[in-house]
Design a protein around this motif. Structure first.
Motif, PDB file in Angstrom:
ATOM      1  N   PHE A 348       0.856  -1.075  -0.441  1.00 51.76           N
ATOM      2  CA  PHE A 348      -0.008   0.569  -0.008  1.00 51.76           C
ATOM      3  C   PHE A 348       0.551   0.985  -0.343  1.00 51.76           C
ATOM      4  CE2 PHE A 348       0.354  -1.441   4.471  1.00 51.76           C
ATOM      5  CZ  PHE A 348       1.186  -0.103   5.325  1.00 51.76           C
ATOM      6  N   CYS A 349       0.071   2.159  -0.613  1.00 54.46           N
ATOM      7  CA  CYS A 349       0.754   3.327  -0.456  1.00 54.46           C
ATOM      8  C   CYS A 349       0.249   5.177  -0.749  1.00 54.46           C
ATOM      9  CB  CYS A 349       2.006   3.647  -1.862  1.00 54.46           C
ATOM     10  SG  CYS A 349       3.176   4.828  -1.482  1.00 54.46           S
ATOM     11  N   GLU A 350      -1.047   5.429   0.004  1.00 55.96           N
ATOM     12  CA  GLU A 350      -1.253   5.998   0.236  1.00 55.96           C
ATOM     13  C   GLU A 350      -1.865   6.752   1.431  1.00 55.96           C
ATOM     14  OE1 GLU A 350      -5.943   4.293   0.886  1.00 55.96           O
ATOM     15  OE2 GLU A 350      -4.153   2.106   1.318  1.00 55.96           O
ATOM     16  N   THR A 351      -2.642   8.237   1.052  1.00 54.53           N
ATOM     17  CA  THR A 351      -3.027   9.034   1.552  1.00 54.53           C
ATOM     18  C   THR A 351      -4.295   9.413   2.207  1.00 54.53           C
ATOM     19  OG1 THR A 351      -1.123  10.804   0.685  1.00 54.53           O
ATOM     20  CG2 THR A 351      -2.692  11.726   2.034  1.00 54.53           C
ATOM     21  N   ILE A 352      -4.564   8.707   3.058  1.00 51.28           N
ATOM     22  CA  ILE A 352      -6.431   9.246   4.276  1.00 51.28           C
ATOM     23  C   ILE A 352      -6.163  10.615   5.089  1.00 51.28           C
ATOM     24  CG2 ILE A 352      -6.496   6.521   3.938  1.00 51.28           C
ATOM     25  CD1 ILE A 352      -5.905   6.556   7.564  1.00 51.28           C
ATOM     26  N   ASP A 353      -7.456  10.895   4.703  1.00 46.07           N
ATOM     27  CA  ASP A 353      -8.196  12.413   5.867  1.00 46.07           C
ATOM     28  C   ASP A 353      -8.330  11.441   7.411  1.00 46.07           C
ATOM     29  OD1 ASP A 353      -7.280  14.039   4.385  1.00 46.07           O
ATOM     30  OD2 ASP A 353      -9.932  14.023   3.996  1.00 46.07           O
ATOM     31  N   TYR A 354      -7.215  11.677   8.917  1.00 46.71           N
ATOM     32  CA  TYR A 354      -8.765  11.702  10.043  1.00 46.71           C
ATOM     33  C   TYR A 354      -9.556  12.579   9.749  1.00 46.71           C
ATOM     34  CZ  TYR A 354      -8.501  11.835  14.356  1.00 46.71           C
ATOM     35  OH  TYR A 354      -8.651  11.947  16.175  1.00 46.71           O
ATOM     36  N   THR A 355     -10.088  11.438  10.810  1.00 43.05           N
ATOM     37  CA  THR A 355     -11.594  12.286  11.140  1.00 43.05           C
ATOM     38  C   THR A 355     -11.808  11.877  12.600  1.00 43.05           C
ATOM     39  OG1 THR A 355     -12.714  10.012   9.937  1.00 43.05           O
ATOM     40  CG2 THR A 355     -12.928  12.206   8.703  1.00 43.05           C
ATOM     41  N   ASP A 356     -11.940  12.455  13.431  1.00 46.28           N
ATOM     42  CA  ASP A 356     -12.578  12.301  14.958  1.00 46.28           C
ATOM     43  C   ASP A 356     -14.370  11.923  15.064  1.00 46.28           C
ATOM     44  OD1 ASP A 356     -13.184  15.138  14.547  1.00 46.28           O
ATOM     45  OD2 ASP A 356     -11.973  15.787  15.861  1.00 46.28           O
TER      46      ASP A 356
END
Length: 356
Positions: A348-356
Motif C-alpha cells: 500500500f502507498c496512500e494518503t487518508i484523512d483523519y476524522t474524529d
C-alpha cells in the motif's frame, strides 16, 4: 556517519492528514506586513493550504487512526507487529512514552518492542535506520515506523515566518526483512552547536511554562511570539541546508557507487518551496526529480513531509513499479540524514484523512 543495511525493505507507507484545512489567504491579516508583501511571500515560499489538527487531537490519535485503517483493511495484522517506533517532537505527555500509549490503545501483544525517538526534520530516515537495526534480531520480522508531529500547536498565530508553513500529519511505514540481496545505504550527521536555530525555549524542565513565558514579544522582523512558541532562525537554517545537504548526498552516492542521474527521485523533507528549489539547483537535480509541492498543499509537517511526498507524488506507482529513491531530512538539532534504496511493489502507498 555512513551506514549500510542488507536485505531490508519497505512494504507499505500510509500518510494520515488532519481533515481541518487552513488557507494562507484567510490568515494574512494576522501578520505585520502589507497584503502585497504577503502575496509575494506566498509565491516564493509556497504558502497555500495546510492541514492542522483540531484542539484536543494528539499524535497518538493520528497514529491509532492510521493503524486501525490498516487493520480494518487487512493491510496489517496485529500479531505481525514485532516492534513499533514512534518518531516525534510533539508527544502526548512527558511520561509515559507515546508509543506505549499507542500500544495500549491498539491492544497489541506484550512480546514486542516500543520506542520513542525525539527527532524532527531528519526523523524519518533516522527512524528507518533504527527499524533496519531491529530487524537484525531473530525474533523481529516486521517493524512499524510511526512518524508524527503536530507542531502547529506550538507556532504563534502572528509568526509569518513559521505559521503559514506549519502543518500536522502522521505516517506509518512498514519495514521487513527481504530475501533478495539488496543493500540500503545511509548517512547520519549532527551539529548540536546549532541547536538554537530551531527551538521551543520554554515548556521543558530547563524553562517550565509560566505566565511570563506565554507573553508575546515582537522581534525586529515584526513576528510576535512567546517563549512557549517555536523559534526559527530562518537564515541560519537556510544556510545550513545549502551548505551541508549537497555534500551529504554526494557522499551517500559515492558510498553506493551510484551517480546522481541514476536516482529516480529525491524525496526530501520540505521546509518550503524556495529552499527545495535552491537545493535542487545547487545539487544539479531537476525539479521533476525533487518534488516541492507538499508545503503549498498540506504544510510542513516536519519529518513527516518525506513520506507525505512519497504517497502524494508516487502513490499507486509504487504498487507496481520500483524506483531508486534518495530520502533526506534536515533541520532541528541541527541534524541531517539520508538513505538510498530501491523502493517499489508496495502492499500500500496512500494518503487518508483523519476524522474524529
Amino acid at each position: 556517519m555512513n551506514l549500510k543495511f542488507h536485505n531490508k525493505k519497505i512494504t507499505g507507507i500510509l500518510t494520515v492528514l488532519p481533515e481541518n484545512e487552513v488557507n494562507f489567504d484567510d490568515e494574512i491579516d494576522n501578520y505585520d506586513c502589507s497584503r502585497g508583501q504577503s502575496m509575494k511571500l506566498k509565491l516564493i515560499m509556497g504558502y497555500g493550504k495546510r492541514r492542522v489538527v483540531k484542539k484536543g487531537t494528539t499524535v497518538s490519535d493520528l497514529c491509532v487512526f492510521g493503524m486501525n485503517y490498516l487493520f480494518d483493511n487487512n493491510l496489517l495484522k496485529k500479531d505481525e507487529v514485532d516492534a513499533m517506533i514512534l518518531v516525534t517532537q510533539s508527544p502526548d505527555h512527558f511520561v509515559p512514552a507515546t508509543s506505549h500509549i499507542i500500544h495500549g490503545r491498539l491492544d497489541l501483544k506484550q512480546d514486542m518492542i516500543c520506542l520513542d525517538i525525539n527527532q524532527a526534520c531528519s526523523g524519518y530516515p533516522i527512524g528507518l535506520n533504527q527499524a533496519f537495526m531491529l530487524l537484525e534480531q531473530d525474533e523481529v520480522n516486521k517493524v512499524v515506523v510511526l512518524n508524527a508531529d503536530i507542531m502547529s500547536r506550538k507556532v504563534s498565530v502572528k509568526d509569518r515566518g513559521s505559521r503559514p508553513l506549519t502543518g500536522d500529519a502522521a505516517a506509518i511505514t512498514i519495514v521487513e526483512n527481504d530475501s533478495s540481496d539488496n543493500i540500503i545505504y545511509g548517512t547520519v550527521n549532527l551539529d548540536g552547536k546549532g541547536a538554537d536555530a530551531l527551538i521551543i525555549p520554554a515548556g521543558g524542565f530547563k524553562m517550565p511554562s509560566t505566565s511570563e513565558t506565554a507573553e508575546l514579544k515582537t522581534d525586529k522582523s515584526g513576528n510576535s511570539r512567546s517563549l512557549d512558541h517555536l523559534v526559527m532562525k530562518g537564515d541560519d537554517v537556510f544556510n545550513f541546508v545549502q551548505k551541508e545537504v549537497p555534500p551529504m548526498i554526494e557522499n551517500l552516492l559515492d558510498k553506493a557507487g551510484s551517480d546522481k542521474d541514476e536516482v529516480d527521485y529525491y524525496m526530501f523533507h520540505q521546509p518550503n518551496k524556495f529552499m527545495l528549489k535552491k537545493l535542487a539547483d545547487k545539487m544539479g537535480v531537476s525539479h521533476e526529480k525533487m518534488p516541492y509541492n507538499i508545503v503549498e498543499n498540506f504544510g510542513n509537517s516536519s519529518g513527516v513531509s518525506i513520506p507525505t511526498t512519497i504517497t502524494y507524488n508516487l502513490g499507486e506507482k509504487l504498487l507496481t513499479n520500483s524506483f531508486l529513491i534518495c530520502l533526506a531530512g534536515f533541520g532541528a538539532g541541527l541534524s541531517w540524514a539520508s538513505l538510498l534504496m530501491e523502493m517499489g511493489n508496495l502492499d500500500f502507498c496512500e494518503t487518508i484523512d483523519y476524522t474524529d
